[in-house]
Design a protein around this motif. Sequence first.
Motif, PDB file in Angstrom:
ATOM      1  N   LEU A  72       0.824  -1.137  -0.167  1.00 10.77           N
ATOM      2  CA  LEU A  72      -0.189  -0.011  -0.025  1.00 10.77           C
ATOM      3  C   LEU A  72       0.918   1.191   0.099  1.00 10.77           C
ATOM      4  O   LEU A  72       1.917   1.346   0.600  1.00 10.77           O
ATOM      5  N   VAL A  73       0.563   2.289  -0.892  1.00  8.81           N
ATOM      6  CA  VAL A  73       1.347   3.438  -0.976  1.00  8.81           C
ATOM      7  C   VAL A  73       0.314   4.515  -0.611  1.00  8.81           C
ATOM      8  O   VAL A  73      -0.821   4.817  -0.950  1.00  8.81           O
ATOM      9  N   VAL A  74       0.741   5.307   0.428  1.00 12.61           N
ATOM     10  CA  VAL A  74       0.002   6.592   0.847  1.00 12.61           C
ATOM     11  C   VAL A  74       0.666   7.632   0.226  1.00 12.61           C
ATOM     12  O   VAL A  74       1.809   8.090   0.103  1.00 12.61           O
ATOM     13  N   LEU A  75      -0.232   8.349  -0.691  1.00 11.42           N
ATOM     14  CA  LEU A  75      -0.093   9.644  -1.267  1.00 11.42           C
ATOM     15  C   LEU A  75      -0.060  11.037  -0.450  1.00 11.42           C
ATOM     16  O   LEU A  75      -1.373  11.353  -0.129  1.00 11.42           O
ATOM     17  N   CYS A  76       1.006  11.662  -0.002  1.00 10.12           N
ATOM     18  CA  CYS A  76       0.998  12.697   0.630  1.00 10.12           C
ATOM     19  C   CYS A  76       1.847  13.753   0.165  1.00 10.12           C
ATOM     20  O   CYS A  76       3.028  14.199   0.888  1.00 10.12           O
ATOM     21  N   VAL A  77       1.783  13.959  -1.023  1.00  7.58           N
ATOM     22  CA  VAL A  77       2.674  14.927  -1.638  1.00  7.58           C
ATOM     23  C   VAL A  77       1.805  16.196  -2.246  1.00  7.58           C
ATOM     24  O   VAL A  77       0.869  15.992  -2.393  1.00  7.58           O
ATOM     25  N   PRO A  78       2.486  17.229  -2.556  1.00  7.33           N
ATOM     26  CA  PRO A  78       1.823  18.269  -3.245  1.00  7.33           C
ATOM     27  C   PRO A  78       0.955  17.840  -4.619  1.00  7.33           C
ATOM     28  O   PRO A  78       1.467  16.996  -5.120  1.00  7.33           O
ATOM     29  N   PRO A  79      -0.296  18.387  -4.717  1.00 11.95           N
ATOM     30  CA  PRO A  79      -0.834  18.064  -5.973  1.00 11.95           C
ATOM     31  C   PRO A  79      -0.292  17.797  -7.083  1.00 11.95           C
ATOM     32  O   PRO A  79      -0.637  16.722  -8.091  1.00 11.95           O
ATOM     33  N   ARG A  80       0.806  18.680  -7.456  1.00 14.00           N
ATOM     34  CA  ARG A  80       1.506  18.496  -8.991  1.00 14.00           C
ATOM     35  C   ARG A  80       2.402  17.288  -9.267  1.00 14.00           C
ATOM     36  O   ARG A  80       2.567  16.890 -10.158  1.00 14.00           O
ATOM     37  N   PHE A  81       2.624  16.607  -7.993  1.00 13.02           N
ATOM     38  CA  PHE A  81       3.387  15.498  -8.032  1.00 13.02           C
ATOM     39  C   PHE A  81       2.672  13.988  -8.120  1.00 13.02           C
ATOM     40  O   PHE A  81       3.314  13.099  -8.478  1.00 13.02           O
ATOM     41  N   VAL A  82       1.430  14.131  -7.858  1.00 14.79           N
ATOM     42  CA  VAL A  82       0.726  12.908  -7.568  1.00 14.79           C
ATOM     43  C   VAL A  82       0.810  12.203  -8.655  1.00 14.79           C
ATOM     44  O   VAL A  82       0.989  10.563  -8.745  1.00 14.79           O
ATOM     45  N   HIS A  83       0.544  12.618  -9.933  1.00  8.88           N
ATOM     46  CA  HIS A  83       0.495  11.774 -11.310  1.00  8.88           C
ATOM     47  C   HIS A  83       1.835  11.044 -11.284  1.00  8.88           C
ATOM     48  O   HIS A  83       1.869   9.854 -11.634  1.00  8.88           O
ATOM     49  N   ASP A  84       3.112  11.613 -11.228  1.00  7.49           N
ATOM     50  CA  ASP A  84       4.267  11.363 -11.390  1.00  7.49           C
ATOM     51  C   ASP A  84       4.596   9.841 -10.479  1.00  7.49           C
ATOM     52  O   ASP A  84       4.988   9.053 -10.672  1.00  7.49           O
ATOM     53  N   VAL A  85       4.274  10.451  -9.110  1.00  7.51           N
ATOM     54  CA  VAL A  85       4.558   9.229  -8.141  1.00  7.51           C
ATOM     55  C   VAL A  85       3.802   8.163  -8.471  1.00  7.51           C
ATOM     56  O   VAL A  85       4.134   7.003  -8.069  1.00  7.51           O
ATOM     57  N   VAL A  86       2.449   8.190  -8.643  1.00 11.93           N
ATOM     58  CA  VAL A  86       1.519   6.882  -8.970  1.00 11.93           C
ATOM     59  C   VAL A  86       2.041   6.225 -10.187  1.00 11.93           C
ATOM     60  O   VAL A  86       2.107   5.088 -10.234  1.00 11.93           O
ATOM     61  N   ARG A  87       2.478   6.998 -11.160  1.00 11.01           N
ATOM     62  CA  ARG A  87       3.103   6.269 -12.549  1.00 11.01           C
ATOM     63  C   ARG A  87       4.485   5.332 -12.030  1.00 11.01           C
ATOM     64  O   ARG A  87       4.432   4.297 -12.506  1.00 11.01           O
ATOM     65  N   GLU A  88       5.236   6.034 -11.373  1.00 12.02           N
ATOM     66  CA  GLU A  88       6.352   5.408 -10.850  1.00 12.02           C
ATOM     67  C   GLU A  88       6.108   4.249  -9.903  1.00 12.02           C
ATOM     68  O   GLU A  88       6.355   3.083 -10.193  1.00 12.02           O
ATOM     69  N   ALA A  89       5.121   4.453  -9.121  1.00 10.09           N
ATOM     70  CA  ALA A  89       4.476   3.100  -8.246  1.00 10.09           C
ATOM     71  C   ALA A  89       3.882   2.294  -9.047  1.00 10.09           C
ATOM     72  O   ALA A  89       4.182   0.825  -8.685  1.00 10.09           O
ATOM     73  N   LEU A  90       3.209   2.322 -10.132  1.00 15.62           N
ATOM     74  CA  LEU A  90       2.636   1.347 -10.759  1.00 15.62           C
ATOM     75  C   LEU A  90       3.640   0.747 -11.678  1.00 15.62           C
ATOM     76  O   LEU A  90       3.523  -0.657 -11.839  1.00 15.62           O
ATOM     77  N   ALA A  91       4.503   1.374 -11.982  1.00 15.06           N
ATOM     78  CA  ALA A  91       5.655   0.631 -12.690  1.00 15.06           C
ATOM     79  C   ALA A  91       6.390  -0.318 -12.002  1.00 15.06           C
ATOM     80  O   ALA A  91       6.951  -1.210 -12.536  1.00 15.06           O
ATOM     81  N   CYS A  92       6.403  -0.013 -10.603  1.00 17.69           N
ATOM     82  CA  CYS A  92       7.023  -0.971  -9.751  1.00 17.69           C
ATOM     83  C   CYS A  92       6.176  -2.226  -9.124  1.00 17.69           C
ATOM     84  O   CYS A  92       6.581  -2.926  -8.265  1.00 17.69           O
ATOM     85  N   GLY A  93       4.922  -2.017  -9.531  1.00 20.71           N
ATOM     86  CA  GLY A  93       3.971  -3.018  -9.484  1.00 20.71           C
ATOM     87  C   GLY A  93       3.051  -2.880  -8.187  1.00 20.71           C
ATOM     88  O   GLY A  93       2.270  -3.771  -7.581  1.00 20.71           O
ATOM     89  N   VAL A  94       3.022  -1.603  -7.694  1.00 20.02           N
ATOM     90  CA  VAL A  94       2.014  -1.222  -6.554  1.00 20.02           C
ATOM     91  C   VAL A  94       0.627  -1.419  -7.091  1.00 20.02           C
ATOM     92  O   VAL A  94       0.280  -1.233  -8.232  1.00 20.02           O
ATOM     93  N   LYS A  95      -0.305  -1.804  -6.075  1.00 16.19           N
ATOM     94  CA  LYS A  95      -1.744  -2.486  -6.674  1.00 16.19           C
ATOM     95  C   LYS A  95      -2.752  -1.474  -5.707  1.00 16.19           C
ATOM     96  O   LYS A  95      -3.767  -1.620  -5.944  1.00 16.19           O
ATOM     97  N   ALA A  96      -2.155  -0.654  -4.666  1.00 16.47           N
ATOM     98  CA  ALA A  96      -3.108   0.005  -3.901  1.00 16.47           C
ATOM     99  C   ALA A  96      -2.672   1.248  -3.393  1.00 16.47           C
ATOM    100  O   ALA A  96      -1.196   1.518  -2.992  1.00 16.47           O
ATOM    101  N   PHE A  97      -3.408   2.416  -3.311  1.00 15.88           N
ATOM    102  CA  PHE A  97      -3.050   3.705  -3.205  1.00 15.88           C
ATOM    103  C   PHE A  97      -4.159   4.278  -2.064  1.00 15.88           C
ATOM    104  O   PHE A  97      -5.289   4.133  -2.137  1.00 15.88           O
ATOM    105  N   LEU A  98      -3.787   4.991  -0.956  1.00 16.30           N
ATOM    106  CA  LEU A  98      -4.446   5.846  -0.424  1.00 16.30           C
ATOM    107  C   LEU A  98      -4.064   7.332  -0.495  1.00 16.30           C
ATOM    108  O   LEU A  98      -3.042   7.832  -0.312  1.00 16.30           O
ATOM    109  N   GLY A  99      -5.161   7.966  -1.153  1.00 14.73           N
ATOM    110  CA  GLY A  99      -4.801   9.431  -1.667  1.00 14.73           C
ATOM    111  C   GLY A  99      -5.383  10.307  -0.443  1.00 14.73           C
ATOM    112  O   GLY A  99      -6.496  10.757  -0.534  1.00 14.73           O
ATOM    113  N   ILE A 100      -4.146  10.910   0.208  1.00 19.22           N
ATOM    114  CA  ILE A 100      -4.503  12.143   1.130  1.00 19.22           C
ATOM    115  C   ILE A 100      -4.666  13.326   0.325  1.00 19.22           C
ATOM    116  O   ILE A 100      -5.569  14.215   0.851  1.00 19.22           O
TER     117      ILE A 100
END
Length: 679
Positions: A72-100
């Motif tokens: 599980l990846v918890v997203l607590c970064v400024p809005p403009r970075f969220v897409h890039d973080v998720v893209r990187e996580a998906l490339a690593c095989g992450v299957k679950a996100f909690l978007g703060i």
Amino acid sequence: MHASSLNPFRNPSSVAVVGASDDHAKWGYWLANGALRGSARRQVYLINGSASTVQGQTAYNNISALPATPDLVVLCVPPRFVHDVVREALACGVKAFLGITAGVPDEAALGAMIRDAGARIIGPNSLGLFDGSSELQLAWGHFTPGPLAIISQSGQLGSEIANLGARVGMGVSRFISVGNQLDVTAAELLADLSDHEETKVIALYMESFTGGARLVETMRKLAAGGITTLVLTTGASDGSQRLAQSHTGSLTSALDTVDAACRAAGAIRVSTPTELVNTAHFLVAAAKPRGRRTAIVSDSGGQGGIAADTAALNGLETPVFSEALQGRLARILPAGAAVSNPVDLAGAGEANLHVYADLVEVLLDSGEVDAVVLSGYLGCYGEDTPSMEDRELEVVDRMGSIVARTGLSLVVHSMSAGSAAVTRLWERGVPTFNGIEFAMRTLASAAALAATPGRKLATPVRSDDTPRPGYWAARGLLESLGIPAPAGKLAQSRDDVVRAAETLGFPVVLKAGWLEHKSEHGGVKLGLGSLEQLLAAYDDMFARLGDGDYVVEEQDLRANTVEVLVGARSDRDFGPVVTVGAGGTETELHKDICVELAPVSKSTALEMIARLKCFPLLQGWRGRPATDIDALADIVVSVSEAVAANEHITEFEVNPIRVAPEGALAVDALVLTAAAVNA
């Protein structure tokens, strides 16, 4: 998605907090701190792009630098970075996100990217989650494990509910702030609680009810399994706030529909967070009341009177006791004490504390009540006079044993907020409140479950026919449903009017059949007793309104009739709903209506009719004969089934239905389709 896709949000094997921080004023601190509390259960990774350690733990620059793929990846970064973080996580095989993070740009694209990868996200704009059974805390603040699950569309309101619960000693089994529901929905999260052993009651706060039909079915299944959902909302369900073209649509509010949904689901709608927590505490601590018959016992006449008034305001019944029961009570109390209901102790409590338990035992064993409410000084004796504390606790323990034996409800309104006796009362399954309004409101909410345990909505045979517009076509629909209407003829010319008069009995009614609200436009004329009067009415209407489908009908002249409205419509959120109410041209003035999700059974239709303020008129008022209520109920069922079966019908109103001792007759009807409304 299968339920297993939610497992990372229940008990992840590893968690990565992106945006972890040492700054106590930042979300990243609280998320990291909470995650680390569960480090004995799972691997915790902290990610910070500019620090090598966070909260004394190794910090990583990004997800790609982690030694393993987090569950599980918890997203607590400024809005403009969220897409890039998720893209990187998906490339690593992450299957679950909690978007703060709130205010994420192009959320639709973010959701598509996550779904295309077969992953899930709670949020964005979530306040976090907590699960007491798995030591998972990814939220601001502190939580104590307990029986209350909280699923909230407002994170802060969810936190308020948790805090109020903590004040009364009721912890949280699971807390989930659903945020914007970009992917995972409240209905899914509710369903995921069905096998959560720690959860005994659910708090659900929703501001909108998209997909409400699924929510209802989920809550109904939870209720069948013994888990009650308490629904808190603002009343802003826009599915019921559209422009309505019929009385049926204009009379009902968003909360009417939410209440109907709760009844079908076996859930309870509450008005405030305090009421929610009080009701949840009651349901966890005590048996559910079997009905609304309530005995009131007080050691003060004033408090007893206010208790009785408050009971009535909340829909509780305070029946007069039988002579036999009054006799048993009188033998316990001083001469002259009130024993009919409410019961006034008349000072007996001060003389012998066990009188409280004696009265409770007699009342709960009587078979005449479903609950007893004690109002007054009980709970204060030991607090004000410490030498009396042991005796007061003995009485409390005895009352707890009586409640356990009978399985009935005892509720106490105590002038003490937190004495040893009040604490013991809760421990012994006796809900105790510092205000009589809280006691009565909570008892009434719990008692409502006995009357509305939930019902599975039937699936009628589907119909693809699109009804034609106009009253003449509506009469055809009535006929196909077996709903009686007056004899009538279609007239499209003056000659047709004459021919209609030859086959119908006077007096007749003339209607401009294409008008939705005929009386408002002078499109209906009653009491036409001859051909001359009928033709004069037609000439006048034709001159004002022009060509169209006119309808000539025999006028219903039966005596002792009551006019009722029955309508159904398709609610955007909850689907088909049916309404019954006082009918006629003053429908909006009376606003006497009942609403249920459709379709309804005959028994539910009869219950709806019985809830109307005008029900005594139907039963026979002041010597008038009773009307054919069964025939009216049959029409309610038929109309509810028609809208539930045909997705083309947006509204179907029969108003008025003239209900007489000899039967029910539909003398006007309106059918609207999606095509007509959007035209």
